[in-house]
Design a protein around this motif. Structure first.
Motif, PDB file in Angstrom:
ATOM      1  N   THR A   1      -8.265   4.151 -13.150  1.00 17.54           N
ATOM      2  CA  THR A   1      -7.458   5.193 -12.531  1.00 17.54           C
ATOM      3  C   THR A   1      -6.000   4.752 -12.562  1.00 17.54           C
ATOM      4  O   THR A   1      -5.690   3.604 -12.899  1.00 17.54           O
ATOM      5  CB  THR A   1      -7.891   5.439 -11.078  1.00 17.54           C
ATOM      6  N   ALA A   2      -5.122   5.647 -12.186  1.00 14.09           N
ATOM      7  CA  ALA A   2      -3.700   5.296 -12.129  1.00 14.09           C
ATOM      8  C   ALA A   2      -3.476   4.158 -11.138  1.00 14.09           C
ATOM      9  O   ALA A   2      -2.608   3.297 -11.342  1.00 14.09           O
ATOM     10  CB  ALA A   2      -2.881   6.515 -11.724  1.00 14.09           C
ATOM     11  N   TYR A   3      -4.285   4.133 -10.079  1.00 13.31           N
ATOM     12  CA  TYR A   3      -4.133   3.086  -9.065  1.00 13.31           C
ATOM     13  C   TYR A   3      -4.584   1.732  -9.585  1.00 13.31           C
ATOM     14  O   TYR A   3      -3.939   0.710  -9.328  1.00 13.31           O
ATOM     15  CB  TYR A   3      -4.946   3.463  -7.814  1.00 13.31           C
ATOM     16  N   SER A   4      -5.699   1.679 -10.303  1.00 17.99           N
ATOM     17  CA  SER A   4      -6.176   0.399 -10.817  1.00 17.99           C
ATOM     18  C   SER A   4      -5.260  -0.131 -11.918  1.00 17.99           C
ATOM     19  O   SER A   4      -5.018  -1.338 -12.005  1.00 17.99           O
ATOM     20  CB  SER A   4      -7.617   0.532 -11.335  1.00 17.99           C
ATOM     21  N   ILE A   5      -4.738   0.767 -12.757  1.00 17.36           N
ATOM     22  CA  ILE A   5      -3.786   0.348 -13.790  1.00 17.36           C
ATOM     23  C   ILE A   5      -2.523  -0.211 -13.141  1.00 17.36           C
ATOM     24  O   ILE A   5      -1.987  -1.249 -13.558  1.00 17.36           O
ATOM     25  CB  ILE A   5      -3.449   1.522 -14.725  1.00 17.36           C
ATOM     26  N   ASN A   6      -2.057   0.482 -12.101  1.00 14.02           N
ATOM     27  CA  ASN A   6      -0.883   0.023 -11.369  1.00 14.02           C
ATOM     28  C   ASN A   6      -1.128  -1.346 -10.760  1.00 14.02           C
ATOM     29  O   ASN A   6      -0.258  -2.227 -10.778  1.00 14.02           O
ATOM     30  CB  ASN A   6      -0.536   1.035 -10.275  1.00 14.02           C
ATOM     31  N   SER A   7      -2.344  -1.554 -10.246  1.00 11.76           N
ATOM     32  CA  SER A   7      -2.699  -2.833  -9.638  1.00 11.76           C
ATOM     33  C   SER A   7      -2.668  -3.963 -10.662  1.00 11.76           C
ATOM     34  O   SER A   7      -2.136  -5.045 -10.392  1.00 11.76           O
ATOM     35  CB  SER A   7      -4.095  -2.727  -9.015  1.00 11.76           C
ATOM     36  N   VAL A   8      -3.231  -3.728 -11.846  1.00 12.14           N
ATOM     37  CA  VAL A   8      -3.241  -4.742 -12.905  1.00 12.14           C
ATOM     38  C   VAL A   8      -1.817  -5.116 -13.307  1.00 12.14           C
ATOM     39  O   VAL A   8      -1.484  -6.305 -13.455  1.00 12.14           O
ATOM     40  CB  VAL A   8      -4.030  -4.239 -14.124  1.00 12.14           C
ATOM     41  N   ILE A   9      -0.949  -4.119 -13.457  1.00 13.63           N
ATOM     42  CA  ILE A   9       0.442  -4.366 -13.866  1.00 13.63           C
ATOM     43  C   ILE A   9       1.180  -5.175 -12.798  1.00 13.63           C
ATOM     44  O   ILE A   9       1.879  -6.151 -13.097  1.00 13.63           O
ATOM     45  CB  ILE A   9       1.168  -3.036 -14.137  1.00 13.63           C
TER      46      ILE A   9
ATOM     47  N   SER B   1       6.564 -12.421  -5.557  1.00 10.18           N
ATOM     48  CA  SER B   1       5.241 -12.435  -6.172  1.00 10.18           C
ATOM     49  C   SER B   1       4.175 -12.039  -5.164  1.00 10.18           C
ATOM     50  O   SER B   1       3.247 -11.282  -5.483  1.00 10.18           O
ATOM     51  CB  SER B   1       4.951 -13.828  -6.732  1.00 10.18           C
ATOM     52  N   LEU B   2       4.313 -12.533  -3.937  1.00 12.98           N
ATOM     53  CA  LEU B   2       3.368 -12.184  -2.875  1.00 12.98           C
ATOM     54  C   LEU B   2       3.413 -10.693  -2.581  1.00 12.98           C
ATOM     55  O   LEU B   2       2.376 -10.033  -2.429  1.00 12.98           O
ATOM     56  CB  LEU B   2       3.683 -12.989  -1.613  1.00 12.98           C
ATOM     57  N   VAL B   3       4.623 -10.136  -2.513  1.00 11.91           N
ATOM     58  CA  VAL B   3       4.772  -8.698  -2.249  1.00 11.91           C
ATOM     59  C   VAL B   3       4.130  -7.869  -3.361  1.00 11.91           C
ATOM     60  O   VAL B   3       3.422  -6.891  -3.099  1.00 11.91           O
ATOM     61  CB  VAL B   3       6.270  -8.332  -2.098  1.00 11.91           C
ATOM     62  N   LEU B   4       4.371  -8.268  -4.616  1.00  8.14           N
ATOM     63  CA  LEU B   4       3.772  -7.548  -5.741  1.00  8.14           C
ATOM     64  C   LEU B   4       2.250  -7.628  -5.702  1.00  8.14           C
ATOM     65  O   LEU B   4       1.552  -6.649  -5.990  1.00  8.14           O
ATOM     66  CB  LEU B   4       4.292  -8.120  -7.067  1.00  8.14           C
ATOM     67  N   CYS B   5       1.744  -8.802  -5.327  1.00  5.74           N
ATOM     68  CA  CYS B   5       0.291  -8.983  -5.254  1.00  5.74           C
ATOM     69  C   CYS B   5      -0.310  -8.100  -4.161  1.00  5.74           C
ATOM     70  O   CYS B   5      -1.340  -7.447  -4.361  1.00  5.74           O
ATOM     71  CB  CYS B   5      -0.016 -10.449  -4.980  1.00  5.74           C
ATOM     72  N   LEU B   6       0.342  -8.067  -2.998  1.00 11.23           N
ATOM     73  CA  LEU B   6      -0.133  -7.219  -1.898  1.00 11.23           C
ATOM     74  C   LEU B   6      -0.029  -5.740  -2.269  1.00 11.23           C
ATOM     75  O   LEU B   6      -0.896  -4.932  -1.911  1.00 11.23           O
ATOM     76  CB  LEU B   6       0.670  -7.505  -0.627  1.00 11.23           C
ATOM     77  N   TRP B   7       1.016  -5.388  -2.976  1.00  9.43           N
ATOM     78  CA  TRP B   7       1.188  -4.013  -3.448  1.00  9.43           C
ATOM     79  C   TRP B   7       0.044  -3.661  -4.406  1.00  9.43           C
ATOM     80  O   TRP B   7      -0.513  -2.561  -4.360  1.00  9.43           O
ATOM     81  CB  TRP B   7       2.554  -3.891  -4.123  1.00  9.43           C
ATOM     82  N   GLY B   8      -0.287  -4.619  -5.275  1.00  7.18           N
ATOM     83  CA  GLY B   8      -1.392  -4.390  -6.198  1.00  7.18           C
ATOM     84  C   GLY B   8      -2.719  -4.226  -5.469  1.00  7.18           C
ATOM     85  O   GLY B   8      -3.520  -3.351  -5.804  1.00  7.18           O
ATOM     86  N   PHE B   9      -2.957  -5.075  -4.455  1.00  7.86           N
ATOM     87  CA  PHE B   9      -4.151  -4.935  -3.628  1.00  7.86           C
ATOM     88  C   PHE B   9      -4.228  -3.545  -3.010  1.00  7.86           C
ATOM     89  O   PHE B   9      -5.252  -2.862  -3.071  1.00  7.86           O
ATOM     90  CB  PHE B   9      -4.128  -5.976  -2.489  1.00  7.86           C
ATOM     91  N   THR B  10      -3.111  -3.140  -2.386  1.00 10.07           N
ATOM     92  CA  THR B  10      -3.077  -1.853  -1.688  1.00 10.07           C
ATOM     93  C   THR B  10      -3.335  -0.702  -2.654  1.00 10.07           C
ATOM     94  O   THR B  10      -4.094   0.229  -2.343  1.00 10.07           O
ATOM     95  CB  THR B  10      -1.706  -1.665  -1.007  1.00 10.07           C
ATOM     96  N   SER B  11      -2.718  -0.771  -3.823  1.00  9.02           N
ATOM     97  CA  SER B  11      -2.894   0.280  -4.817  1.00  9.02           C
ATOM     98  C   SER B  11      -4.358   0.376  -5.254  1.00  9.02           C
ATOM     99  O   SER B  11      -4.927   1.472  -5.347  1.00  9.02           O
ATOM    100  CB  SER B  11      -2.006   0.002  -6.031  1.00  9.02           C
ATOM    101  N   TYR B  12      -4.960  -0.772  -5.512  1.00 12.19           N
ATOM    102  CA  TYR B  12      -6.351  -0.787  -5.985  1.00 12.19           C
ATOM    103  C   TYR B  12      -7.294  -0.197  -4.944  1.00 12.19           C
ATOM    104  O   TYR B  12      -8.112   0.679  -5.238  1.00 12.19           O
ATOM    105  CB  TYR B  12      -6.764  -2.224  -6.323  1.00 12.19           C
ATOM    106  N   PHE B  13      -7.185  -0.683  -3.727  1.00 11.90           N
ATOM    107  CA  PHE B  13      -8.136  -0.262  -2.706  1.00 11.90           C
ATOM    108  C   PHE B  13      -7.869   1.165  -2.220  1.00 11.90           C
ATOM    109  O   PHE B  13      -8.792   1.854  -1.801  1.00 11.90           O
ATOM    110  CB  PHE B  13      -8.134  -1.247  -1.541  1.00 11.90           C
ATOM    111  N   TYR B  14      -6.615   1.614  -2.302  1.00 16.48           N
ATOM    112  CA  TYR B  14      -6.356   3.014  -1.982  1.00 16.48           C
ATOM    113  C   TYR B  14      -6.993   3.918  -3.030  1.00 16.48           C
ATOM    114  O   TYR B  14      -7.560   4.971  -2.712  1.00 16.48           O
ATOM    115  CB  TYR B  14      -4.853   3.272  -1.914  1.00 16.48           C
ATOM    116  N   GLY B  15      -6.913   3.495  -4.286  1.00 11.56           N
ATOM    117  CA  GLY B  15      -7.574   4.257  -5.346  1.00 11.56           C
ATOM    118  C   GLY B  15      -9.081   4.289  -5.165  1.00 11.56           C
ATOM    119  O   GLY B  15      -9.726   5.326  -5.357  1.00 11.56           O
ATOM    120  N   GLU B  16      -9.661   3.135  -4.755  1.00 13.95           N
ATOM    121  CA  GLU B  16     -11.100   3.096  -4.505  1.00 13.95           C
ATOM    122  C   GLU B  16     -11.476   3.991  -3.326  1.00 13.95           C
ATOM    123  O   GLU B  16     -12.506   4.673  -3.352  1.00 13.95           O
ATOM    124  CB  GLU B  16     -11.534   1.654  -4.200  1.00 13.95           C
ATOM    125  N   TYR B  17     -10.624   3.994  -2.305  1.00 10.25           N
ATOM    126  CA  TYR B  17     -10.882   4.839  -1.134  1.00 10.25           C
ATOM    127  C   TYR B  17     -10.883   6.313  -1.529  1.00 10.25           C
ATOM    128  O   TYR B  17     -11.766   7.088  -1.121  1.00 10.25           O
ATOM    129  CB  TYR B  17      -9.829   4.565  -0.067  1.00 10.25           C
TER     130      TYR B  17
END
Length: 378
Positions: free
Chosen positions: A159-167, A332-348
């Motif tokens: 999804t757009a969220y998982s792709i965003n998370s990977v990036i 880097s920590l902020v980007l990682c947390l942003w990626g987490f949030t994006s992924y799990f919001y997409g899953e939700y």
């Protein structure tokens, strides 16, 4: 690294939504005491696991196979809930053949356990050359690797969220690699730091491969996969991972070196064994807690917990080990947390969409059955 198992459909077996739905209907209330206790165990593991593992290296520990072995050597703790579940099922008249997992799952869990043993060794070796704050951020990229492997292996849709998370997580890892000065632990050379950097990434990638393999294994089960079978699967997985590490210890002659290393340990002989025991207990508490969170709630909450606790792990590393936390590491920590949030919001959102489709299907089926029911009553 023996983290908590983070499966999408662990409650009822992977790729069996009908079974998962039936189990959710049976579990109509949340066991809040168990859920809160499980969340506490997860917090202890995610925050304390890397810290106590790093403590072993800081004060003179150097046996990587020993450290990796301790991450799963606490598996006897899992026998307590397993025996409890077995006695409960026996009192309810459930046949032992239905309680124990199928031979196919036993074999698959053993094979995946060997991969987990390798993953633990890569993580332990990487952690010996990198600070906790760096390794924890790098290891969090397992989510990005998981998304990629799950796309190819279990046909999980991107999804757009998982792709965003990977990036985002990829960018976070790149930022960590831009500046190594001031981030290396004492006595670690540039070459060793980079080795630890890439080994930690490799460990995250391997763990990202292990999750889809576990999903595929559950999909092979002929019977519905309940909590008891999940616990047996992971216990067997931990046993084989421990055997893998024990083999490495024998080849590396770690058993012969433990006595000498304990006598030379910076915190003393007794503290040496206490630290090793703490590594085993803390990682297993995290493991049991992860299973409890997934069973009482869902894997989404388990993943959110990991994301929320990541900054606490970094702050704890700065406080207890006085690690450098520069601007690039913070970004880097902020980007990682942003990626987490994006992924799990997409899953939700995906879960909510599936629920709507399921409800609409039930409504349509109910409408179709109405005329048939009226005709049958005539």
């Amino acid at each position: 690294m023996s983290t908590s198992i983070n499966l999408e459909n662990v409650e009822g077996g992977v790729q069996t939504p009908k079974v998962a739905t039936e189990m959710q209907n049976k579990r109509k209330f949340t066991n809040w005491p168990l859920l809160l206790l499980s969340c506490g165990f997860v917090a202890i593991g995610i925050i304390g696991g890397p810290l106590v593992s790093r403590l072993y290296y800081i004060h003179g520990g150097s046996r990587r196979w020993l450290s990796s072995c301790m991450q799963t050597a606490g598996f006897p703790i899992l026998f307590v809930p397993l025996i409890s579940l077995f006695l409960q099922s026996k009192s309810q008249g459930v046949s032992p053949s239905l309680f124990f997992m199928e031979p196919k799952l036993f074999v698959l869990s053993g094979l995946i356990g060997l991969l987990l043993g390798l993953d633990n060794f890569l993580y332990s070796l990487g952690l010996s050359y990198t600070p906790v704050s760096t390794s924890s951020i790098l290891f969090a990229t397992q989510l990005a690797f998981l998304a990629v492997f799950a796309f190819f292996m279990v046909k999980q849709k991107f999804t757009a969220y998982s792709i965003n998370s990977v990036i985002l997580m990829t960018l976070g890892s790149v930022l960590l690699g831009l500046r190594t000065s001031g981030d290396r632990p004492a006595g670690v050379s540039d070459g060793q730091y980079w080795l630890g950097f890439f080994l930690t990434l490799a460990s995250a990638a391997l763990l990202g491969l292990i999750w889809p393999l576990i999903e595929l294994s559950y999909g092979k089960a002929k019977r519905p996969v309940n909590y008891g079978i999940v616990l047996q699967f992971q216990t067997n997985l931990a046993i084989f991972a421990t055997l893998f590490s024990l083999t490495g210890m024998v080849i590396n002659k770690d058993f012969q070196a433990m006595g000498r290393e304990a006598n030379e340990y910076g915190l003393g002989n007794n503290m040496y064994y206490l630290v090793l025991g703490s590594i085993a207990v803390v990682w297993q508490l995290s493991f049991v807690g992860g299973l409890g969170v997934i069973f009482c709630a869902n894997s989404l909450l388990n993943g959110v917990l990991s994301a929320v606790l990541l900054p606490i792990t970094n702050v704890a590393a700065v406080i207890f080990y006085h690690e450098n936390f520069n601007g690039l590491k913070a970004m880097s920590l902020v980007l990682c947390l942003w990626g987490f949030t994006s992924y799990f919001y997409g899953e939700y959102k995906m879960i909510q969409m599936n629920k709507k489709l399921e409800n609409s299907t039930k409504t349509e089926q109910g409408g179709d059955n109405g005329p048939n029911a009226a005709l049958s009553s005539v």
